[in-house]
Design an enzyme around this catalytic site. Structure first.
Site, PDB file in Angstrom:
ATOM      1  N   GLU A  31      40.284  49.002  41.789  1.00 44.43           N
ATOM      2  CA  GLU A  31      39.033  48.042  41.777  1.00 44.43           C
ATOM      3  C   GLU A  31      37.881  48.663  41.913  1.00 44.43           C
ATOM      4  OE1 GLU A  31      40.478  46.016  45.143  1.00 44.43           O
ATOM      5  OE2 GLU A  31      42.394  45.178  44.226  1.00 44.43           O
ATOM      6  N   LEU A  49      41.606  42.285  40.137  1.00 37.96           N
ATOM      7  CA  LEU A  49      41.635  42.259  41.509  1.00 37.96           C
ATOM      8  C   LEU A  49      42.878  41.939  42.042  1.00 37.96           C
ATOM      9  CD1 LEU A  49      38.613  40.828  43.603  1.00 37.96           C
ATOM     10  CD2 LEU A  49      40.702  42.031  44.571  1.00 37.96           C
ATOM     11  N   GLU A  59      46.368  44.136  43.845  1.00 38.76           N
ATOM     12  CA  GLU A  59      46.704  45.604  44.240  1.00 38.76           C
ATOM     13  C   GLU A  59      48.201  45.711  43.995  1.00 38.76           C
ATOM     14  OE1 GLU A  59      45.034  43.495  46.299  1.00 38.76           O
ATOM     15  OE2 GLU A  59      43.167  44.365  46.514  1.00 38.76           O
ATOM     16  N   PHE A  87      44.058  46.325  52.145  1.00 42.99           N
ATOM     17  CA  PHE A  87      44.023  45.757  50.865  1.00 42.99           C
ATOM     18  C   PHE A  87      45.167  46.279  50.132  1.00 42.99           C
ATOM     19  CE2 PHE A  87      39.439  45.027  51.941  1.00 42.99           C
ATOM     20  CZ  PHE A  87      39.777  43.896  52.921  1.00 42.99           C
ATOM     21  N   PRO A  98      49.136  43.987  49.833  1.00 36.71           N
ATOM     22  CA  PRO A  98      49.467  43.085  48.875  1.00 36.71           C
ATOM     23  C   PRO A  98      50.718  43.913  47.672  1.00 36.71           C
ATOM     24  CG  PRO A  98      47.162  42.717  48.757  1.00 36.71           C
ATOM     25  CD  PRO A  98      47.643  44.094  49.883  1.00 36.71           C
ATOM     26  N   HIS A 152      39.443  46.303  57.489  1.00 41.65           N
ATOM     27  CA  HIS A 152      38.605  47.585  56.722  1.00 41.65           C
ATOM     28  C   HIS A 152      38.850  48.844  57.368  1.00 41.65           C
ATOM     29  CE1 HIS A 152      36.533  44.202  54.667  1.00 41.65           C
ATOM     30  NE2 HIS A 152      36.231  45.341  53.697  1.00 41.65           N
TER      31      HIS A 152
HETATM   32  C1  LIG Z   1      43.243  41.707  48.995  1.00 40.15           C
HETATM   33  C2  LIG Z   1      41.754  42.365  48.933  1.00 40.15           C
HETATM   34  N1  LIG Z   1      41.750  43.613  48.174  1.00 40.15           N
HETATM   35  C3  LIG Z   1      40.448  43.959  48.142  1.00 40.15           C
HETATM   36  C4  LIG Z   1      39.320  43.437  48.590  1.00 40.15           C
HETATM   37  C5  LIG Z   1      37.954  44.093  48.680  1.00 40.15           C
HETATM   38  N2  LIG Z   1      36.883  43.103  48.277  1.00 40.15           N
HETATM   39  C6  LIG Z   1      36.204  42.637  49.232  1.00 40.15           C
HETATM   40  S1  LIG Z   1      35.222  41.189  48.160  1.00 40.15           S
HETATM   41  C7  LIG Z   1      35.857  41.784  46.720  1.00 40.15           C
HETATM   42  C8  LIG Z   1      35.344  41.264  45.516  1.00 40.15           C
HETATM   43  C9  LIG Z   1      35.786  39.775  45.431  1.00 40.15           C
HETATM   44  O1  LIG Z   1      35.359  39.372  44.340  1.00 40.15           O
HETATM   45  P1  LIG Z   1      35.503  37.321  44.198  1.00 40.15           P
HETATM   46  O2  LIG Z   1      36.776  37.019  44.576  1.00 40.15           O
HETATM   47  O3  LIG Z   1      34.964  37.196  42.629  1.00 40.15           O
HETATM   48  O4  LIG Z   1      34.260  36.867  45.305  1.00 40.15           O
HETATM   49  P2  LIG Z   1      32.882  37.216  45.262  1.00 40.15           P
HETATM   50  O5  LIG Z   1      32.766  38.422  46.377  1.00 40.15           O
HETATM   51  O6  LIG Z   1      31.923  37.456  44.186  1.00 40.15           O
HETATM   52  O7  LIG Z   1      32.347  36.090  46.060  1.00 40.15           O
HETATM   53  C10 LIG Z   1      36.730  42.880  46.932  1.00 40.15           C
HETATM   54  C11 LIG Z   1      37.539  43.620  46.066  1.00 40.15           C
HETATM   55  C12 LIG Z   1      39.715  42.370  49.905  1.00 40.15           C
HETATM   56  N3  LIG Z   1      38.852  41.852  50.461  1.00 40.15           N
HETATM   57  N4  LIG Z   1      40.752  41.936  49.999  1.00 40.15           N
END
Ligand SMILES: Cc1ncc(C[n+]2csc(CCOP(=O)(O)OP(=O)(O)O)c2C)c(N)n1
Ligand SMILES: Cc1ncc(C[n+]2csc(CCOP(=O)(O)OP(=O)(O)O)c2C)c(N)n1
Ligand SMILES: [Mg+2]
Ligand SMILES: [Mg+2]
Lengths: 339, 364, 339, 364
Positions: free
Chosen positions: A29, A58, A60, A86, A89, A129
């Site tokens: 990611e 997105l 894992e 993260f 998963p 985190h």
């Molecule tokens: C299981 C998991 N993987 C990775 C992350 C790290 N992460 C936080 S926000 C994000 C992007 C999320 O994108 P989206 O679902 O489109 O929501 P947005 O932030 O655009 O509102 C990522 C990869 C996480 N919080 N949870």
């Protein structure tokens, strides 16, 4: 030789591995144009193209599963889990496939792949985190588990991990990403290989065993203790699996005392394994129980309170103080302000 | 995306069918070609073989020669068609249920049953056969299949990957992630769902509220189709088209075959707890092998001699399976330590010694 | 009082809990009409209806996540993971939500729920059906981890788990499902509560610490040793988290020697924690290192080879033999045929 | 299932829209009702408030009063409509991004920011507000929402649950499992996807090949719709219908809103690395607040005084946020041990003592 941060060294290792072996691929990611949230993959898509360093959807479990399939197909994927929690998963893919495939095919299908996991805390991160998840992987046969504590090790251990015939969980201590050291990837390799611990500082009175983010803490404690005339030896495990019993036990046999340092919650962590092994193997050399200095058995705390949780030099010195030096009048007790 | 494009992803409203339950031909749907006669003859031979193999394996569980066996009875059209739709360079990612497919692929039947007889490995050499180890954790193999498809594509190979998965398996997160990755990467992979109506005891209605599982494809931009899974001609036709589509760069393809698991989940399962005989009997009338036989005989592609020949070959095959499994496999306890890593860790070497001490201790 | 198997006792516990508290719900894969692959939920749908015991779609993360939501909504879900390794898809839900929700809401959202996990081997199961996964959960703060070794404990610990205000991972040793004992759920409760270990057999010369499937092995070893005049005490942990230091340490202080038994692969397992704690707390009472008897650090082996992997009484007695009794001429060395 | 039933599950081929980008009304699509005038006025007030709150929170990150903040700029129509479509007894399951929704729901803004300012808990009382803690692990909350919906249904409550999720979150296995469970159980839950085109740096085209995310519903038998997420009127109309559908026993509903994340992912992110200004400017022209303002003014539902009043209320609100966050939150290190379990284990009690010894050690 200029100073380089650990993140830069990891970046250089990926770059050099991509250059050296066209089977190497990087994905995950935000590892493409963004270069990863910690910039460890910075510039790789630009240099090697989208085919070799790319962003995935997105998911894992999908990322790790994709890597399994690609490794079966002859590639050497290096995937990034964005933060420790993260990677959960992907746990089934890791525990049931990554770890077991070589064995359940009698060595016919091998999975030379690396799963990079930025782990542990100390960076003021919000929930999920800052988990320390190394024990989950170390307890899973078939995985190798590695964590660098120095810039040089970051580079070489990652190169080793990518070259390794087995799957490697590569745990990157987040808080050391920005720590700098004079290091050049093109210089002569001094770092020992996989499976070897190193003595980072020699000492006589007790051994501190640490890995990853615990190593600088151990060194700091040893420095402070030295000022008080207490000589602490610091062993950096480097690889948790395989474990270097040799280096650890010979240090403890020499010093007769041992403190194990681990940032993760203590219960059933890697530190428990180390303590158990050390007393099994060095019992008659031990003048005191092997003590553990760990995080508490709590979910990783919020930024405002992480200082209370994290094992620091003070906590290490407190433990050293409990190593029953009463029969050693030459060793002064360490006072808290020592650090 | 235009309405037209969406429509191009959706499955036919009714399962594609070439042959009715009574073996008579029905109007072939547009867009799908009937397989060549020789292929149908080959399919028949393999279905007879597969069924006999399956019956043999089930029998061997009763004699304790297999630890457990998940039967393919009733699903032979799906499994044989899946294999026939692939070329030698294509890869197959099967589940634990797909032993008949593996036998149809030409793997040694005793090797296929290695794991089920209590050994720990998959018997055959996956790379040589281009067949992944049979997969037990549900749907996980669907993601591996995408990875393999990407590997093949990157190596410039003209090969396609087919992942088998059950109706129950489609509920797992990994199935979704596999479809999504394949859709985004446009991977040359065919997802083949054998919807046999049950996941152990759980009936389809408790597994999904979808009009059909094939309707999952559109949500990933993946072309999809549904087919009568007990109609060999239809399954082979649709899968052949799916493989062609993937091979020619059209991206992934999802095929759902409507079939039925005639036996219990495995020999250890008691299906009477959750379904009635009536239902099973209804499906017996739709038997894929009888249907193909009638169809081929009516079209003059098979005669009594052909039937006998296929059955005799199958008997011979079954005898080989029986003999092979009656010999005890050799298992070497020290090998437990050999394949965990490329080289055993110092810890494993110590543990091997511990075991050696135990095994060689004098039995005083 | 008639004999009852562990599976029947668990079934009775679920039934009685469903009767006693209408907030209790049971769901998972095949737990409805089939009654679960081990028949632990047999008859529940029939008695309590589909609203209270039902089959879900086949998705473990979904099952656990559904339970989280229902617990938030005031119910007390008891979910079944069909086999140990099939709980791994739910690992994120377990580690990131089940374990952390009380804490991250400062106690405002609680998750009284039970995740039943049939675990460990010894039943001739094929791959992925015999994992010992207790350490993953025990290392995760916020979870309680319980495993019964007797029929009575199966009943009462499950009742306790369902009544507990915290999420409980309830590990059911598969191979004990069919072991029988005279027990009646309606009889007077003798079993102690959560968090208390029990001494299953008293002894003088060394302590065997075990849990779940390891307990019968320990008792068997103790029986065999007794024939040779060696008196082994057997402690059954019952709950791994919380851990009963009190019972374990007072036993070891008394005997001065300790062997820990664990079926799981040894590295960084629960046994490491026990060994580490015992030597930390009982160092000056110990005449020998705390030894561990565990499964090997390998993926669980196939039916044909599981006997070589599983810790049995012989392996335990070998360890007892290494407890350095040289200074105790009254203790005879145990020979292998002893068991 | 008939073709008709399938069609009933699919979204409109184009996003539902009531108001064009320039604020003029367009023909309302069949099946959706325009929200009441008072609701639109209330929506306007909340959008102004939400935007001001969002700007304030972003400013506070620069001053170090917040550890991190994921901005809702550009997504106010979605978040406000989501809240307005719900009744007081309905539940909301938000993500980390949905602070504006929480503020619109009436939660104390300082409580909403508790976690982001470095404390560990969610600030507000979830049960009192019927708002789950904001969720960071992506898509996991969608399954919790189904569980809550099932809990409410079993308790005989007439309440509906709405789960927010991002475009990136739809790729996670849990999103799929949530839709599937809800479909099978016919749970009263609305899945509301804010498709803001990015998951951190990853653009939609790398996230899915679906014609639109709303096409995922049919694969679960879940009714679905897509809507212009920058058109408050449309989002509110569609979500109101979705909530009605769920409340009246029609089962789950999936709504995808097409919107745009105007700011970087969080203040810590550098969006220039992966998208160009031009794109951002194009979306600025589609600003949801300006659009609603124009629409309301043209329809005579809002005048200059109304605008001023809304802005002044928002300023006051922002000042409260500023003041609240300028006070340091009290954090008690001993509380670390209090909420891990209902009662601390003996181990935690020991560890608490260890910490106490450390914290009370004389600083010699
Ligand atoms: C299981 C998991 N993987 C990775 C992350 C790290 N992460 C936080 S926000 C994000 C992007 C999320 O994108 P989206 O679902 O489109 O929501 P947005 O932030 O655009 O509102 C990522 C990869 C996480 N919080 N949870
Ligand atoms: C992740 C996971 N969960 C549970 C199981 C246990 N299990 C084995 S087969 C099966 C049913 C699978 O049903 P389906 O996918 O329809 O395939 P079929 O057996 O009908 O061919 C279950 C629940 C498993 N193997 N893996
Ligand atoms: Mg099935
Ligand atoms: Mg997004």
């Amino acid at each position: 030789m200029t100073a380089m941060s650990m993140a830069q060294a990891l970046n250089a290792a990926l770059r050099d591995a991509l250059r050296a072996d066209e089977r190497v691929l990087v994905f995950g990611e935000d590892v493409g144009p963004l270069g990863g949230v910690f910039r460890v993959t910075d510039g790789l898509t630009k240099e090697f193209g989208e085919e070799r360093c790319f962003d995935t959807p997105l998911a894992e479990s999908g990322i790790v599963g994709l890597a399994v399939g690609m490794a079966m197909g002859g590639f050497r994927p290096v995937v990034e889990m964005q933060f420790d929690a993260f990677a959960y998963p992907a746990f089934e893919q890791i525990a049931s496939h990554v770890a077991k495939t070589r064995n359940r095919t009698r060595g016919r299908v091998t999975l030379p792949m690396v799963i990079r996991v930025p782990f542990a805390g100390g960076i003021g991160g919000v929930e999920h985190h800052c988990d320390s998840s190394e024990a989950y992987y170390a307890h899973t046969p078939g995985l190798k588990v590695v964590t660098p504590a120095t810039v040089e090790d970051a580079y070489w251990l990652l190169r080793d991990a990518i070259a390794d015939p087995d799957p490697v969980i590569f745990m990157e201590p987040k808080r050391l990403y920005w720590s700098k050291e004079a290091f050049s990837p093109s210089g002569r390799r001094r770092a020992p290989g996989f499976g070897q611990a190193v003595v980072r500082r020699e000492g006589r009175d007790a051994t501190l065993v640490a890995y990853g983010p615990g190593v600088p803490v151990a060194l700091q404690a040893a420095e402070a203790a030295a000022a008080d005339g207490v000589s602490l030896e610091v062993v950096d495990l480097r690889t948790i699996v395989p474990f270097d019993d040799e280096t650890v036990t010979s240090s403890v046999r020499k010093t007769g005392r041992c403190v194990v340092i681990q940032e993760a919650q203590g219960f059933a962590g890697v530190g428990a394994e180390i303590a158990a092994r050390v007393q099994e193997r060095c019992f008659h050399s031990l003048a005191a129980p092997v003590l553990r200095v760990t995080g508490f058995d709590i979910p990783y705390p919020p930024p405002k309170l992480e200082h209370a949780h994290l094992p620091d030099a003070d906590r290490v010195l407190d433990a050293v103080d409990r190593l029953q030096f009463d029969d050693r009048p030459d060793v002064v007790h360490l006072s808290r302000e020592a650090s | 995306m235009s309405h037209h494009q969406v429509a191009g992803l959706l499955p036919a409203p009714d399962p594609v069918r070439f042959v009715a339950e009574d073996g008579t031909a029905v109007d072939p749907p547009a867009g799908y070609r009937a397989p060549a006669d020789e292929q149908l003859a080959e399919a028949y031979r393999l279905m007879v073989l597969g069924r006999r193999f399956d019956r043999q394996a089930t029998a061997l569980t009763k004699q304790g020669r297999l630890a457990v066996y998940p039967s393919s009875l009733g699903q032979e059209a799906c499994q044989v068609a899946g294999v026939l739709a692939l070329g030698a360079d294509d890869w197959l990612f099967p589940t634990y249920r797909d032993c008949v497919a593996l036998v149809a692929r030409g793997l040694d039947p005793v090797e296929v049953l290695t794991l089920l007889r209590g050994d720990w490995h998959c018997g055959y050499d996956p790379a040589a056969a281009r067949v992944a180890p049979q997969c037990t954790p549900l749907a996980t193999q669907t993601v591996h299949a995408v990875g393999m498809a990407e590997a093949l594509r990157r190596k410039g190979e003209d090969a396609v990957v087919m992942a088998f998965v059950g109706d129950g398996g489609t509920s797992e997160g990994d199935f979704h992630e596999a479809l999504n990755f394949a859709g985004v990467l446009r991977s040359p992979v065919v997802f083949f769902v054998q919807n046999n109506k049950y996941a152990i005891s759980v009936p389809l209605a408790r597994q999904t509220a979808a009009p059909a599982l094939a309707y999952k494809g559109v949500g990933y931009g993946v072309r999809s189709e549904q087919v009568d899974g007990n109609d060999l001609v239809a399954v082979l036709s649709v899968l052949t088209e799916a493989v062609r589509h993937a091979r020619e760069g059209g991206g992934p393809f999802l095929v759902e075959a409507h079939t039925y698991r005639m036996d219990a989940h495995t020999n250890a399962d008691d299906a009477t707890r959750y379904r009635d005989d009536e239902e099973v009997e209804r499906w017996a009338a739709a038997d894929p092998l009888a249907r193909l036989e009638t169809y081929l005989r009516e079209r003059g592609l098979l005669d009594a001699a052909g039937v006998t020949a296929a059955r005799e070959a199958a008997e011979e095959f079954a005898a080989r399976v029986r003999d092979g499994l009656n010999a005890d496999p050799e298992t070497d306890p020290y090998e437990l330590f050999d394949h965990v890593y490329a080289d055993p860790t110092p810890q494993l070497r110590e543990q091997r010694e511990l075991l050696a001490a135990e095994l060689t201790a004098p039995e005083e």
